[in-house]
Design a protein around this motif. Structure first.
Motif, PDB file in Angstrom:
ATOM      1  N   THR A   1      41.362  40.525  36.192  1.00  0.00           N
ATOM      2  CA  THR A   1      42.784  40.224  36.390  1.00  0.00           C
ATOM      3  C   THR A   1      42.983  39.257  37.570  1.00  0.00           C
ATOM      4  OG1 THR A   1      42.919  42.266  37.656  1.00  0.00           O
ATOM      5  CG2 THR A   1      43.688  42.353  35.378  1.00  0.00           C
TER       6      THR A   1
ATOM      7  N   ARG B   1      44.718  35.110  37.434  1.00  0.00           N
ATOM      8  CA  ARG B   1      45.748  34.466  38.253  1.00  0.00           C
ATOM      9  C   ARG B   1      45.349  33.038  38.609  1.00  0.00           C
ATOM     10  NH1 ARG B   1      46.532  38.722  43.258  1.00  0.00           N
ATOM     11  NH2 ARG B   1      47.973  40.162  42.235  1.00  0.00           N
TER      12      ARG B   1
ATOM     13  N   GLN C   1      28.186  40.112  40.974  1.00  0.00           N
ATOM     14  CA  GLN C   1      28.994  39.878  42.175  1.00  0.00           C
ATOM     15  C   GLN C   1      28.356  40.466  43.438  1.00  0.00           C
ATOM     16  OE1 GLN C   1      29.395  42.097  39.898  1.00  0.00           O
ATOM     17  NE2 GLN C   1      30.660  43.827  40.471  1.00  0.00           N
TER      18      GLN C   1
ATOM     19  N   VAL D   1      33.458  40.517  45.279  1.00  0.00           N
ATOM     20  CA  VAL D   1      34.422  40.566  44.173  1.00  0.00           C
ATOM     21  C   VAL D   1      34.724  39.137  43.738  1.00  0.00           C
ATOM     22  CG1 VAL D   1      35.543  42.773  44.768  1.00  0.00           C
ATOM     23  CG2 VAL D   1      36.356  40.663  45.825  1.00  0.00           C
TER      24      VAL D   1
ATOM     25  N   PRO E   1      37.858  36.543  42.280  1.00  0.00           N
ATOM     26  CA  PRO E   1      37.306  35.195  42.186  1.00  0.00           C
ATOM     27  C   PRO E   1      36.934  34.593  43.552  1.00  0.00           C
ATOM     28  CG  PRO E   1      39.698  35.081  42.187  1.00  0.00           C
ATOM     29  CD  PRO E   1      39.352  36.535  42.318  1.00  0.00           C
TER      30      PRO E   1
ATOM     31  N   ASP F   1      39.809  35.411  47.700  1.00  0.00           N
ATOM     32  CA  ASP F   1      40.990  36.257  47.470  1.00  0.00           C
ATOM     33  C   ASP F   1      42.012  35.523  46.590  1.00  0.00           C
ATOM     34  OD1 ASP F   1      42.185  39.049  48.665  1.00  0.00           O
ATOM     35  OD2 ASP F   1      43.700  37.660  47.954  1.00  0.00           O
TER      36      ASP F   1
ATOM     37  N   ARG G   1      43.857  49.260  37.987  1.00  0.00           N
ATOM     38  CA  ARG G   1      42.403  49.485  37.927  1.00  0.00           C
ATOM     39  C   ARG G   1      42.073  50.896  37.430  1.00  0.00           C
ATOM     40  NH1 ARG G   1      42.223  47.112  43.435  1.00  0.00           N
ATOM     41  NH2 ARG G   1      42.159  44.912  42.950  1.00  0.00           N
TER      42      ARG G   1
ATOM     43  N   ARG H   1      34.597  48.118  47.037  1.00  0.00           N
ATOM     44  CA  ARG H   1      35.018  49.087  46.029  1.00  0.00           C
ATOM     45  C   ARG H   1      34.171  50.350  46.007  1.00  0.00           C
ATOM     46  NH1 ARG H   1      38.535  45.538  43.592  1.00  0.00           N
ATOM     47  NH2 ARG H   1      39.834  45.498  45.420  1.00  0.00           N
TER      48      ARG H   1
HETATM   49  N1  LIG Z   1      41.965  41.145  46.668  1.00  0.00           N
HETATM   50  C1  LIG Z   1      40.922  40.587  45.853  1.00  0.00           C
HETATM   51  C2  LIG Z   1      40.434  41.619  44.887  1.00  0.00           C
HETATM   52  C3  LIG Z   1      39.374  41.061  43.968  1.00  0.00           C
HETATM   53  C4  LIG Z   1      38.873  42.088  42.965  1.00  0.00           C
HETATM   54  O1  LIG Z   1      39.125  43.295  43.074  1.00  0.00           O
HETATM   55  N2  LIG Z   1      38.146  41.614  41.956  1.00  0.00           N
HETATM   56  C5  LIG Z   1      37.609  42.478  40.932  1.00  0.00           C
HETATM   57  C6  LIG Z   1      37.924  41.933  39.555  1.00  0.00           C
HETATM   58  S1  LIG Z   1      39.665  41.802  39.263  1.00  0.00           S
HETATM   59  C7  LIG Z   1      36.102  42.520  41.077  1.00  0.00           C
HETATM   60  O2  LIG Z   1      35.474  41.513  41.311  1.00  0.00           O
HETATM   61  N3  LIG Z   1      35.507  43.713  40.932  1.00  0.00           N
HETATM   62  C8  LIG Z   1      34.109  43.824  41.019  1.00  0.00           C
HETATM   63  C9  LIG Z   1      33.678  45.197  41.445  1.00  0.00           C
HETATM   64  O3  LIG Z   1      34.514  46.109  41.463  1.00  0.00           O
HETATM   65  O4  LIG Z   1      32.500  45.344  41.745  1.00  0.00           O
HETATM   66  C10 LIG Z   1      41.454  39.343  45.124  1.00  0.00           C
HETATM   67  O5  LIG Z   1      42.625  39.359  44.749  1.00  0.00           O
HETATM   68  O6  LIG Z   1      40.700  38.370  44.938  1.00  0.00           O
END
Ligand SMILES: N[C@@H](CCC(=O)N[C@@H](CS)C(=O)NCC(=O)O)C(=O)O
Length: 256
Positions: A12, A16, A40, A53, A55, A66, A111, A141
């Motif tokens: 998601t 954006r 990642q 994370v 992008p 971010d 999420r 995370r």
């Molecule tokens: N605040 C960050 C959050 C980024 C984020 O949570 N990305 C998720 C995908 S939407 C991710 O890469 N998750 C990988 C993981 O949980 O290991 C942003 O907006 O870029």
């Protein structure tokens, strides 16, 4: 100008940024990471984005992380053909307040059903040791993953997340009514609309679109964003969970 976007089709936060790049007609090279395989968390990616994370944007060697920050960055460096930031400081402040709310509320809340409904089978197939090691390797995370566990979030957590999503819809409906719509802040889309878009699309993808069936302004907003020229190239095939996970596709088919 050259742009490299490290992202994932179904992420998601990535959606954006793809939307803004597409709306501005900026060509970009897309590097796709497999988040369930842990791309990642590899050292070469962590050197770009220590949060592990997506992008991440590389613009001529300048690395920006971010999704909200990347959207603002792109809107500053490429103002045409469409700009998403109001010129008036008071309106700009209002847009940023909405963006903070969106990051804290729907972007985080969505999420919980996403992981419970879509990703859980992947984690359930891991041994407990494998799962804990995977969770502990995540800079941002770790606690989220450990709270979810291989069994998924309990009903109480799911309900709390759904309630946060419901409250977001109310906030959207109010904001659209106040501004006379059809967008959150009036006649033109702003970064706040793009920030909330993936959470709303994700809700529909998970079959939660009944939550706005009595909210005509949100329903119209959803039609408007899907009609925007940047929407289709952003949501190429594989961006929706129902396009990627057979078990969700079956659920969706059973609903229709
Ligand atoms: N605040 C960050 C959050 C980024 C984020 O949570 N990305 C998720 C995908 S939407 C991710 O890469 N998750 C990988 C993981 O949980 O290991 C942003 O907006 O870029």
């Amino acid at each position: 100008m050259s742009f490299i976007l490290y992202n994932a089709p179904q992420s998601t936060c990535s959606q954006r940024v793809r939307f803004v790049l597409n709306a501005k007609g900026l060509r970009f090279e897309e590097k796709r990471l497999d988040l369930l395989a842990g791309d990642q968390l590899k050292p070469e990616y962590l050197a770009l984005n220590p949060n592990g994370v997506v992008p991440t944007l590389d613009h001529d060697g300048t690395v920006v992380i971010d999704s909200s920050v990347i959207m603002e960055y792109l809107d500053e460096i490429a103002q045409a053909p469409e700009n998403f930031t109001p010129g008036d400081p008071a309106k700009r402040a209002r847009m940023r307040a909405l963006m903070r709310y969106i990051d804290e509320m729907p972007a985080a809340a969505v999420r919980v059903p996403t992981f419970n409904l879509a990703f859980l089978p992947r984690f359930a197939a891991m041994s407990e040791e494998e799962f804990v090691a995977f969770a502990e390797s995540k800079p941002l995370r770790k606690e989220f993953m450990l709270a979810m566990g291989r069994e998924g979030f309990p009903e109480k957590e799911m309900n709390a997340a759904l309630d946060r999503l419901a409250r977001t819809l109310v906030r959207m409906e109010e904001s659209i009514a106040q501004s006379s719509g059809p967008w959150l802040m009036g006649e033109k889309p702003t970064l706040a609309d793009i920030a909330v878009m993936p959470a709303i699309v994700r809700m529909a993808d998970l079959g939660l679109d009944t939550m706005w069936k009595d909210m005509p302004r949100v329903a119209r907003w959803y039609d408007e964003i899907r009609a925007h020229a940047a929407f289709k190239p952003t949501y190429y095939f594989g961006s929706l969970l129902t396009e990627r996970f057979p078990h969700l596709k079956e659920r969706a088919a059973a609903r229709t």
